[in-house]
Design a protein around this motif. Sequence first.
Motif, PDB file in Angstrom:
ATOM      1  N   SER A   1     -35.762  13.650  -6.254  1.00  0.00           N
ATOM      2  CA  SER A   1     -34.990  13.816  -7.545  1.00  0.00           C
ATOM      3  C   SER A   1     -33.508  13.482  -7.402  1.00  0.00           C
ATOM      4  O   SER A   1     -33.050  13.619  -6.534  1.00  0.00           O
ATOM      5  N   GLY A   2     -33.130  13.369  -8.552  1.00  0.00           N
ATOM      6  CA  GLY A   2     -31.532  13.268  -8.683  1.00  0.00           C
ATOM      7  C   GLY A   2     -30.673  11.762  -8.819  1.00  0.00           C
ATOM      8  O   GLY A   2     -29.770  11.737  -8.819  1.00  0.00           O
ATOM      9  N   GLY A   3     -31.616  10.820  -8.753  1.00  0.00           N
ATOM     10  CA  GLY A   3     -31.167   9.438  -8.890  1.00  0.00           C
ATOM     11  C   GLY A   3     -30.346   9.387 -10.419  1.00  0.00           C
ATOM     12  O   GLY A   3     -30.407  10.042 -11.166  1.00  0.00           O
ATOM     13  N   GLY A   4     -29.894   8.123 -10.500  1.00  0.00           N
ATOM     14  CA  GLY A   4     -29.276   7.829 -11.978  1.00  0.00           C
ATOM     15  C   GLY A   4     -28.155   6.515 -11.862  1.00  0.00           C
ATOM     16  O   GLY A   4     -28.281   5.844 -10.585  1.00  0.00           O
ATOM     17  N   LEU A   5     -27.493   6.467 -12.901  1.00  0.00           N
ATOM     18  CA  LEU A   5     -26.524   5.511 -13.008  1.00  0.00           C
ATOM     19  C   LEU A   5     -25.093   6.145 -12.602  1.00  0.00           C
ATOM     20  O   LEU A   5     -24.700   6.955 -13.501  1.00  0.00           O
ATOM     21  N   VAL A   6     -24.290   5.760 -11.850  1.00  0.00           N
ATOM     22  CA  VAL A   6     -22.882   6.054 -11.663  1.00  0.00           C
ATOM     23  C   VAL A   6     -21.967   4.843 -11.564  1.00  0.00           C
ATOM     24  O   VAL A   6     -22.360   3.960 -11.197  1.00  0.00           O
ATOM     25  N   HIS A   7     -20.792   5.275 -11.875  1.00  0.00           N
ATOM     26  CA  HIS A   7     -19.644   4.229 -11.761  1.00  0.00           C
ATOM     27  C   HIS A   7     -19.182   4.264 -10.288  1.00  0.00           C
ATOM     28  O   HIS A   7     -19.289   4.882  -9.480  1.00  0.00           O
ATOM     29  N   PRO A   8     -18.741   2.914  -9.836  1.00  0.00           N
ATOM     30  CA  PRO A   8     -18.123   2.925  -8.752  1.00  0.00           C
ATOM     31  C   PRO A   8     -17.272   3.886  -8.224  1.00  0.00           C
ATOM     32  O   PRO A   8     -16.173   4.311  -9.027  1.00  0.00           O
ATOM     33  N   GLY A   9     -17.195   4.535  -7.142  1.00  0.00           N
ATOM     34  CA  GLY A   9     -16.299   5.723  -6.763  1.00  0.00           C
ATOM     35  C   GLY A   9     -17.004   7.084  -6.905  1.00  0.00           C
ATOM     36  O   GLY A   9     -16.480   7.888  -6.725  1.00  0.00           O
TER      37      GLY A   9
END
Length: 115
Positions: free
Chosen positions: A7-15
């Motif tokens: 669990s715990g994936g997703g979309l994130v910005h660079p950095g």
Amino acid sequence: QVQVVESGGGLVHPGGSLRLSCAASGSIFRLYYMGWYRQAPGKQRELVANIDSDGNTKYTDSVKGRFTISRDNAEKTTALQMNSLKPEDTAVYYCKLTTPTLSRWGQGTQVTVSS
């Protein structure tokens, strides 16, 4: 029957940062490896990090200093803390449990690093 669930994936910005978690269930002995692998589109699945029952860790070069793997033997869980994420970290991340007699993969969780 031994099962592994991430669990715990997703979309994130660079950095940015994400934390992946993995829980194992069923009858397993203490002596086992838990590891995180990833597979990007068109590429082979690769080892990201693993940890043995004594807490010894191994990381692929591209994530050293950015990712940290940990585990809780009593709870049969492992976590992957991912910091300073880069677009090239985008992939499906899989948890794998390995004992002397069996191995089990989780279903995978998508991590996307994009602006």
